[in-house]
Design an enzyme around this catalytic site. Structure first.
Site, short mmCIF file in Angstrom:
data_model
loop_
_atom_site.label_atom_id
_atom_site.label_comp_id
_atom_site.label_asym_id
_atom_site.label_seq_id
_atom_site.Cartn_x
_atom_site.Cartn_y
_atom_site.Cartn_z
N HIS A 1 4.81 -8.47 -3.57
CA HIS A 1 4.79 -7.70 -2.32
C HIS A 1 6.11 -6.99 -2.03
O HIS A 1 6.41 -6.69 -0.88
CB HIS A 1 4.40 -8.62 -1.14
N CYS B 1 14.63 13.91 0.62
CA CYS B 1 13.47 14.67 1.13
C CYS B 1 13.36 14.65 2.65
O CYS B 1 12.43 15.23 3.20
CB CYS B 1 12.19 14.15 0.49
C1 BJW Z 1 4.09 -24.83 3.99
C2 BJW Z 1 5.18 -25.31 4.66
C3 BJW Z 1 6.05 -26.09 3.90
C4 BJW Z 1 4.10 -24.20 6.08
N1 BJW Z 1 5.78 -26.30 2.61
N2 BJW Z 1 3.85 -25.05 2.70
C5 BJW Z 1 -10.69 -8.42 -0.79
C6 BJW Z 1 -11.36 -9.07 0.23
C7 BJW Z 1 -10.92 -8.94 1.56
C8 BJW Z 1 -9.84 -8.14 1.89
C9 BJW Z 1 -9.19 -7.49 0.88
C10 BJW Z 1 -9.60 -7.64 -0.44
N3 BJW Z 1 -8.76 -6.92 -1.22
C11 BJW Z 1 -7.84 -6.33 -0.43
C12 BJW Z 1 -8.07 -6.67 0.85
C13 BJW Z 1 -7.29 -6.22 2.02
C14 BJW Z 1 -6.00 -6.94 2.23
C15 BJW Z 1 -6.30 -8.41 2.52
O1 BJW Z 1 -6.12 -9.28 1.69
N4 BJW Z 1 -6.71 -8.70 3.73
C16 BJW Z 1 -7.03 -10.08 4.12
C17 BJW Z 1 -6.03 -10.53 5.19
C18 BJW Z 1 -8.43 -10.13 4.58
N5 BJW Z 1 -5.12 -6.78 1.09
C19 BJW Z 1 -4.36 -5.70 0.96
O2 BJW Z 1 -4.42 -4.79 1.78
C20 BJW Z 1 -3.47 -5.60 -0.24
N6 BJW Z 1 -3.65 -4.32 -0.84
C21 BJW Z 1 -4.68 -4.04 -1.62
O3 BJW Z 1 -5.46 -4.85 -2.01
O4 BJW Z 1 -4.73 -2.71 -1.92
C22 BJW Z 1 -5.83 -2.19 -2.67
C23 BJW Z 1 -5.48 -0.76 -3.03
C24 BJW Z 1 -5.60 -0.37 -4.35
C25 BJW Z 1 -5.27 0.95 -4.70
C26 BJW Z 1 -4.80 1.83 -3.73
C27 BJW Z 1 -4.64 1.43 -2.43
C28 BJW Z 1 -4.98 0.10 -2.07
C29 BJW Z 1 -2.00 -5.64 0.18
C30 BJW Z 1 -1.61 -6.94 0.75
C31 BJW Z 1 -0.16 -6.84 1.21
C32 BJW Z 1 0.27 -8.07 1.99
N7 BJW Z 1 1.52 -7.79 2.61
C33 BJW Z 1 2.18 -8.82 3.39
C34 BJW Z 1 3.47 -8.22 4.01
C35 BJW Z 1 4.55 -8.08 2.95
C36 BJW Z 1 5.82 -7.59 3.52
C37 BJW Z 1 6.39 -8.52 4.57
O5 BJW Z 1 6.65 -9.70 4.30
O6 BJW Z 1 6.57 -8.06 5.69
O7 BJW Z 1 2.52 -9.95 2.56
S1 BJW Z 1 1.12 -9.55 4.63
C38 BJW Z 1 1.71 -11.20 4.43
O8 BJW Z 1 0.69 -12.06 3.89
C39 BJW Z 1 2.83 -11.11 3.38
C40 BJW Z 1 2.61 -12.37 2.62
O9 BJW Z 1 3.20 -12.26 1.35
C41 BJW Z 1 1.11 -12.50 2.59
C42 BJW Z 1 0.61 -13.87 2.33
O10 BJW Z 1 1.00 -14.75 3.33
P1 BJW Z 1 1.42 -16.25 2.92
O11 BJW Z 1 2.59 -16.20 2.06
O12 BJW Z 1 0.24 -16.97 2.43
O13 BJW Z 1 1.93 -16.82 4.33
P2 BJW Z 1 1.11 -17.46 5.53
O14 BJW Z 1 1.99 -17.41 6.72
O15 BJW Z 1 -0.24 -16.86 5.66
O16 BJW Z 1 0.86 -18.97 5.08
C43 BJW Z 1 1.93 -19.89 4.98
C44 BJW Z 1 1.39 -21.19 4.39
O17 BJW Z 1 2.50 -22.07 4.21
C45 BJW Z 1 0.39 -21.93 5.28
O18 BJW Z 1 -0.74 -22.32 4.50
C46 BJW Z 1 1.16 -23.17 5.76
O19 BJW Z 1 0.33 -24.31 5.92
C47 BJW Z 1 2.11 -23.37 4.62
N8 BJW Z 1 3.34 -24.06 4.95
N9 BJW Z 1 5.10 -24.87 5.99
C48 BJW Z 1 4.65 -25.75 2.06
N10 BJW Z 1 7.14 -26.62 4.46
#
Ligand code: BJW
Length: 244
Positions: free
Chosen positions: A118, A149
């Site tokens: 990401h 740009c």
């Molecule tokens: C602990 C702990 C401890 C707590 N020890 N654990 C298929 C189906 C449905 C939807 C889609 C699909 N394909 C694509 C989509 C759309 C979308 C998506 O997935 N939406 C869903 C939400 C429904 N995906 C996208 O849009 C992606 N793009 C894409 O697929 O493009 C296609 C395309 C192709 C060609 C041209 C154009 C487009 C892009 C996704 C980008 C995600 N970006 C972010 C922001 C990044 C920048 C930033 O940080 O600001 O990434 S969003 C955010 O979520 C961030 C994270 O990396 C990501 C995941 O979150 P993560 O890491 O899982 O965090 P949390 O907070 O959710 O969970 C934390 C966990 O830790 C919890 O479980 C806790 O219990 C645990 N925890 N303490 C261990 N001590």
């Protein structure tokens, strides 16, 4: 706490692949993505700030949020969970670390084989052509403009609806398919395509392990679940598998 059968599987694995999410940095004091924000940012939902629409609507708000996060990360340090993965890379026959995090803490801990899905908080590029910007002055206009740009600068991260970097994505799926053992650590497993990686690995025959204090939508697919914070579980896992 660590099952003997998992210890044996990890010792014998030809390739260990790890996918991390925001949870691994929680014990470094970095809020997870889906945890409510506090202080200045309490009224905002991170999932609504990390979008191209939010940037178009209010570029200064989004720029300032990332500037705040960049400062928080600069003041933070890797925690025992990050360092355990450095040990794991050192001991494993082959090792790949795929991260959804943009905080750079795995590299600061010392891991080498990192695939950033990401993007990175430390990089900035322009909105229109993705020209990289090495330095910028945001004392006048925020966000500042690209020197080439004149379009607005933005963080070089992947927002919802944007494509992931093609090479990183290709490497991540190839690593998942080659994994003998795939560990999913500190991710809610909600965001695609990252959340498909463990399933791709399982389809190719990998053993799946989850480290998380909470169950996730991926939990039912796991062979092993190690419930708890990664800063405690991962050092215990590494000690059990490679005691010396
Ligand atoms: C602990 C702990 C401890 C707590 N020890 N654990 C298929 C189906 C449905 C939807 C889609 C699909 N394909 C694509 C989509 C759309 C979308 C998506 O997935 N939406 C869903 C939400 C429904 N995906 C996208 O849009 C992606 N793009 C894409 O697929 O493009 C296609 C395309 C192709 C060609 C041209 C154009 C487009 C892009 C996704 C980008 C995600 N970006 C972010 C922001 C990044 C920048 C930033 O940080 O600001 O990434 S969003 C955010 O979520 C961030 C994270 O990396 C990501 C995941 O979150 P993560 O890491 O899982 O965090 P949390 O907070 O959710 O969970 C934390 C966990 O830790 C919890 O479980 C806790 O219990 C645990 N925890 N303490 C261990 N001590």
């Amino acid at each position: 706490m660590i099952p003997d059968s998992l210890v044996m599987l990890m010792r014998e694995a030809e390739q260990i692949v790890v996918l991390t999410g925001a949870g691994i940095s929680a014990e470094s004091g970095i809020p997870t993505f889906r945890q409510a924000l506090t202080g200045l940012w309490a009224q905002y939902d991170p999932t609504e700030l990390a979008t191209p629409e939010a940037f178009r609507r209010n570029p200064q708000l989004v720029w300032d949020w990332y500037a705040w996060r960049r400062e928080m990360v600069a003041a933070a340090s890797p925690n025992p969970g990050h360092f355990a993965l450095v040990e794991m890379e050192h001991h494993a026959r082959q090792f790949r670390l795929i991260t959804q995090n943009v905080d750079g803490l795995h590299a600061r801990a010392g891991n080498n084989h990192i695939i950033e899905l990401h993007g990175s908080l430390s990089r900035v590029c322009c909105e229109q052509h993705r020209h990289p910007a090495d330095s910028w002055d945001d004392s006048a206009e925020r966000p500042p403009r690209c020197r080439i740009c004149d379009s607005l600068l933005r963080p070089d991260v992947v927002w919802f609806g944007e494509a992931l970097p093609a090479k990183a994505l290709e490497q991540a799926f190839a690593a998942a398919r080659a994994a003998a053992l795939f560990l999913t650590i500190g991710t809610s497993g909600l965001v695609q395509p990252a959340a498909s990686l463990p399933l791709e690995a399982a389809q190719a025959g990998a053993i799946l392990v989850e480290v998380n204090p909470e169950p996730t939508p991926l939990s039912s697919r796991m062979d092993y679940i190690l419930p708890g914070p990664s800063g405690t579980i991962l050092p215990a896992l590494v000690r059990a598998v490679w005691p010396d």
